[in-house]
Design a protein around this motif. Structure first.
Motif, PDB file in Angstrom:
ATOM      1  N   GLU A 201       0.829  -1.203   0.000  1.00  0.00           N
ATOM      2  CA  GLU A 201       0.000   0.000   0.000  1.00  0.00           C
ATOM      3  C   GLU A 201       0.865   1.255   0.000  1.00  0.00           C
ATOM      4  O   GLU A 201       0.538   2.248  -0.655  1.00  0.00           O
ATOM      5  CB  GLU A 201      -0.935   0.001   1.200  1.00  0.00           C
ATOM      6  N   TRP A 202       1.982   1.214   0.750  1.00  0.00           N
ATOM      7  CA  TRP A 202       2.881   2.356   0.783  1.00  0.00           C
ATOM      8  C   TRP A 202       3.474   2.588  -0.609  1.00  0.00           C
ATOM      9  O   TRP A 202       3.483   3.730  -1.090  1.00  0.00           O
ATOM     10  CB  TRP A 202       3.990   2.126   1.817  1.00  0.00           C
ATOM     11  N   ALA A 203       3.929   1.537  -1.255  1.00  0.00           N
ATOM     12  CA  ALA A 203       4.516   1.671  -2.587  1.00  0.00           C
ATOM     13  C   ALA A 203       3.497   2.191  -3.600  1.00  0.00           C
ATOM     14  O   ALA A 203       3.865   2.878  -4.557  1.00  0.00           O
ATOM     15  CB  ALA A 203       5.097   0.341  -3.055  1.00  0.00           C
ATOM     16  N   ALA A 204       2.222   1.904  -3.386  1.00  0.00           N
ATOM     17  CA  ALA A 204       1.170   2.375  -4.293  1.00  0.00           C
ATOM     18  C   ALA A 204       0.970   3.889  -4.198  1.00  0.00           C
ATOM     19  O   ALA A 204       0.267   4.466  -5.032  1.00  0.00           O
ATOM     20  CB  ALA A 204      -0.138   1.645  -4.019  1.00  0.00           C
ATOM     21  N   THR A 205       1.601   4.555  -3.220  1.00  0.00           N
ATOM     22  CA  THR A 205       1.534   6.012  -3.133  1.00  0.00           C
ATOM     23  C   THR A 205       2.623   6.669  -3.983  1.00  0.00           C
ATOM     24  O   THR A 205       2.764   7.881  -3.967  1.00  0.00           O
ATOM     25  CB  THR A 205       1.632   6.505  -1.669  1.00  0.00           C
ATOM     26  N   PHE A 206       3.370   5.858  -4.722  1.00  0.00           N
ATOM     27  CA  PHE A 206       4.400   6.318  -5.649  1.00  0.00           C
ATOM     28  C   PHE A 206       3.960   5.955  -7.074  1.00  0.00           C
ATOM     29  O   PHE A 206       3.178   5.031  -7.271  1.00  0.00           O
ATOM     30  CB  PHE A 206       5.739   5.623  -5.361  1.00  0.00           C
ATOM     31  N   THR A 207       4.513   6.652  -8.057  1.00  0.00           N
ATOM     32  CA  THR A 207       4.246   6.279  -9.441  1.00  0.00           C
ATOM     33  C   THR A 207       4.931   4.944  -9.736  1.00  0.00           C
ATOM     34  O   THR A 207       5.837   4.524  -9.011  1.00  0.00           O
ATOM     35  CB  THR A 207       4.770   7.357 -10.422  1.00  0.00           C
ATOM     36  N   GLU A 208       4.512   4.289 -10.797  1.00  0.00           N
ATOM     37  CA  GLU A 208       5.105   2.996 -11.184  1.00  0.00           C
ATOM     38  C   GLU A 208       6.612   3.095 -11.368  1.00  0.00           C
ATOM     39  O   GLU A 208       7.340   2.170 -11.048  1.00  0.00           O
ATOM     40  CB  GLU A 208       4.471   2.476 -12.478  1.00  0.00           C
ATOM     41  N   ASP A 209       7.078   4.215 -11.899  1.00  0.00           N
ATOM     42  CA  ASP A 209       8.498   4.380 -12.202  1.00  0.00           C
ATOM     43  C   ASP A 209       9.192   5.338 -11.232  1.00  0.00           C
ATOM     44  O   ASP A 209      10.222   5.939 -11.552  1.00  0.00           O
ATOM     45  CB  ASP A 209       8.676   4.866 -13.637  1.00  0.00           C
ATOM     46  N   ALA A 210       8.660   5.480 -10.050  1.00  0.00           N
ATOM     47  CA  ALA A 210       9.190   6.431  -9.071  1.00  0.00           C
ATOM     48  C   ALA A 210      10.658   6.193  -8.766  1.00  0.00           C
ATOM     49  O   ALA A 210      11.169   5.081  -8.888  1.00  0.00           O
ATOM     50  CB  ALA A 210       8.382   6.338  -7.778  1.00  0.00           C
TER      51      ALA A 210
ATOM     52  N   VAL B 238      17.703   7.895  -1.051  1.00  0.00           N
ATOM     53  CA  VAL B 238      17.924   8.053   0.381  1.00  0.00           C
ATOM     54  C   VAL B 238      19.370   7.660   0.685  1.00  0.00           C
ATOM     55  O   VAL B 238      19.893   6.710   0.090  1.00  0.00           O
ATOM     56  CB  VAL B 238      16.903   7.207   1.180  1.00  0.00           C
ATOM     57  N   PRO B 239      20.052   8.395   1.568  1.00  0.00           N
ATOM     58  CA  PRO B 239      21.483   8.137   1.785  1.00  0.00           C
ATOM     59  C   PRO B 239      21.813   6.813   2.478  1.00  0.00           C
ATOM     60  O   PRO B 239      22.975   6.416   2.492  1.00  0.00           O
ATOM     61  CB  PRO B 239      21.939   9.327   2.633  1.00  0.00           C
ATOM     62  N   THR B 240      20.839   6.105   2.999  1.00  0.00           N
ATOM     63  CA  THR B 240      21.114   4.810   3.642  1.00  0.00           C
ATOM     64  C   THR B 240      21.235   3.683   2.622  1.00  0.00           C
ATOM     65  O   THR B 240      21.584   2.567   2.990  1.00  0.00           O
ATOM     66  CB  THR B 240      20.031   4.454   4.667  1.00  0.00           C
ATOM     67  N   LEU B 241      20.937   3.972   1.361  1.00  0.00           N
ATOM     68  CA  LEU B 241      21.051   2.971   0.302  1.00  0.00           C
ATOM     69  C   LEU B 241      22.100   3.412  -0.713  1.00  0.00           C
ATOM     70  O   LEU B 241      22.246   4.614  -0.975  1.00  0.00           O
ATOM     71  CB  LEU B 241      19.701   2.761  -0.386  1.00  0.00           C
ATOM     72  N   PRO B 242      22.826   2.461  -1.319  1.00  0.00           N
ATOM     73  CA  PRO B 242      23.919   2.829  -2.233  1.00  0.00           C
ATOM     74  C   PRO B 242      23.458   3.509  -3.515  1.00  0.00           C
ATOM     75  O   PRO B 242      24.228   4.232  -4.146  1.00  0.00           O
ATOM     76  CB  PRO B 242      24.596   1.490  -2.531  1.00  0.00           C
ATOM     77  N   GLU B 243      22.220   3.288  -3.917  1.00  0.00           N
ATOM     78  CA  GLU B 243      21.691   3.924  -5.128  1.00  0.00           C
ATOM     79  C   GLU B 243      20.189   4.102  -4.958  1.00  0.00           C
ATOM     80  O   GLU B 243      19.563   3.442  -4.129  1.00  0.00           O
ATOM     81  CB  GLU B 243      22.012   3.106  -6.372  1.00  0.00           C
ATOM     82  N   PRO B 244      19.592   5.009  -5.741  1.00  0.00           N
ATOM     83  CA  PRO B 244      18.150   5.216  -5.612  1.00  0.00           C
ATOM     84  C   PRO B 244      17.359   3.933  -5.906  1.00  0.00           C
ATOM     85  O   PRO B 244      17.739   3.131  -6.752  1.00  0.00           O
ATOM     86  CB  PRO B 244      17.844   6.282  -6.667  1.00  0.00           C
ATOM     87  N   VAL B 245      16.266   3.770  -5.186  1.00  0.00           N
ATOM     88  CA  VAL B 245      15.333   2.675  -5.452  1.00  0.00           C
ATOM     89  C   VAL B 245      14.416   3.150  -6.569  1.00  0.00           C
ATOM     90  O   VAL B 245      13.948   4.291  -6.555  1.00  0.00           O
ATOM     91  CB  VAL B 245      14.510   2.327  -4.185  1.00  0.00           C
ATOM     92  N   ARG B 246      14.158   2.266  -7.527  1.00  0.00           N
ATOM     93  CA  ARG B 246      13.309   2.645  -8.662  1.00  0.00           C
ATOM     94  C   ARG B 246      12.114   1.710  -8.761  1.00  0.00           C
ATOM     95  O   ARG B 246      12.263   0.496  -8.665  1.00  0.00           O
ATOM     96  CB  ARG B 246      14.107   2.601  -9.952  1.00  0.00           C
ATOM     97  N   GLY B 247      10.943   2.304  -8.928  1.00  0.00           N
ATOM     98  CA  GLY B 247       9.727   1.543  -9.156  1.00  0.00           C
ATOM     99  C   GLY B 247       9.117   0.964  -7.896  1.00  0.00           C
ATOM    100  O   GLY B 247       9.766   0.835  -6.857  1.00  0.00           O
ATOM    101  N   ARG B 248       7.856   0.615  -8.013  1.00  0.00           N
ATOM    102  CA  ARG B 248       7.114   0.103  -6.857  1.00  0.00           C
ATOM    103  C   ARG B 248       7.655  -1.217  -6.336  1.00  0.00           C
ATOM    104  O   ARG B 248       7.726  -1.421  -5.124  1.00  0.00           O
ATOM    105  CB  ARG B 248       5.631  -0.043  -7.218  1.00  0.00           C
ATOM    106  N   ALA B 249       8.055  -2.114  -7.232  1.00  0.00           N
ATOM    107  CA  ALA B 249       8.593  -3.406  -6.772  1.00  0.00           C
ATOM    108  C   ALA B 249       9.849  -3.192  -5.935  1.00  0.00           C
ATOM    109  O   ALA B 249      10.038  -3.833  -4.901  1.00  0.00           O
ATOM    110  CB  ALA B 249       8.874  -4.326  -7.956  1.00  0.00           C
TER     111      ALA B 249
ATOM    112  N   ASP C  89      10.206  16.232  -2.583  1.00  0.00           N
ATOM    113  CA  ASP C  89       9.351  15.398  -3.417  1.00  0.00           C
ATOM    114  C   ASP C  89       8.823  16.162  -4.618  1.00  0.00           C
ATOM    115  O   ASP C  89       8.580  17.372  -4.543  1.00  0.00           O
ATOM    116  CB  ASP C  89       8.115  14.924  -2.634  1.00  0.00           C
ATOM    117  N   VAL C  90       8.606  15.425  -5.689  1.00  0.00           N
ATOM    118  CA  VAL C  90       7.801  15.903  -6.808  1.00  0.00           C
ATOM    119  C   VAL C  90       6.572  15.005  -6.823  1.00  0.00           C
ATOM    120  O   VAL C  90       6.683  13.781  -6.978  1.00  0.00           O
ATOM    121  CB  VAL C  90       8.562  15.832  -8.151  1.00  0.00           C
ATOM    122  N   LEU C  91       5.418  15.623  -6.608  1.00  0.00           N
ATOM    123  CA  LEU C  91       4.149  14.900  -6.597  1.00  0.00           C
ATOM    124  C   LEU C  91       3.420  15.134  -7.914  1.00  0.00           C
ATOM    125  O   LEU C  91       3.498  16.221  -8.493  1.00  0.00           O
ATOM    126  CB  LEU C  91       3.271  15.379  -5.439  1.00  0.00           C
ATOM    127  N   VAL C  92       2.721  14.091  -8.360  1.00  0.00           N
ATOM    128  CA  VAL C  92       1.883  14.178  -9.554  1.00  0.00           C
ATOM    129  C   VAL C  92       0.495  13.664  -9.199  1.00  0.00           C
ATOM    130  O   VAL C  92       0.309  12.985  -8.184  1.00  0.00           O
ATOM    131  CB  VAL C  92       2.477  13.359 -10.733  1.00  0.00           C
TER     132      VAL C  92
END
Length: 152
Positions: free
Chosen positions: A42-51, A55-66, A130-133
């Motif tokens: 449900e949390w991931a569904a608040t992002f676009t499919e290709d969001a 975040v600095p705790t991860l080595p690279e940005p997370v992409r997409g809902r999965a 954030d950029v919201l759509v």
């Protein structure tokens, strides 16, 4: 990306601005509740499919809902294993609508950590950009960039 440096659209009327601000505030309240209640789908569904979630705790940005579901599922498992709970609070929202229909939001995010049976404490203080759509069900995060105050 520094959102405050971008040129906003013409200022909305006071009523339009208040309505948008309340909508954004409610969006974040719901989104952070979903995250803290360990409801990753449900949390991931608040992002676009290709969001993109940077975040600095991860080595690279997370992409997409999965990717978002996988990252939050891992994080909650680690918290549970350590006997901790996190609660996210987003405030000091600077909401700026753009001509292209996006809404740019800069906010302060405070993460509280509670170890079961001990006092709660501030875990992290961050800035969230954030950029919201608009999607069929309302607002969605297209991009999120989080920076931490304790990191250079």
């Amino acid at each position: 990306m520094t959102i405050l440096a971008e040129t906003p659209t013409a200022a909305p009327s006071a009523t339009e601005g208040a309505v948008l601000y309340a909508e954004v505030q409610q969006f974040y309240a719901r989104q952070m509740q979903l995250l803290d209640l360990n409801r990753p789908q449900e949390w991931a569904a608040t992002f676009t499919e290709d969001a993109s979630f940077d975040v600095p705790t991860l080595p690279e940005p997370v992409r997409g809902r999965a990717g978002l579901v996988a990252a939050t599922t891992r994080s909650h498992a680690q918290l549970e294993e350590s006997g901790q709970r996190h609660r996210h609070f987003m405030g000091m929202l600077d909401v700026r609508p753009r001509e292209d229909g996006t809404v740019h939001v800069r906010s302060y995010a405070i993460v509280y950590a509670s170890t079961i049976g001990q006092d709660s404490r501030v875990h992290r203080v961050c800035v969230c950009e954030d950029v919201l759509v608009r999607g069929a069900g309302g607002l969605l995060v297209a991009t999120r960039r989080v920076t931490r105050d304790d990191l250079a």
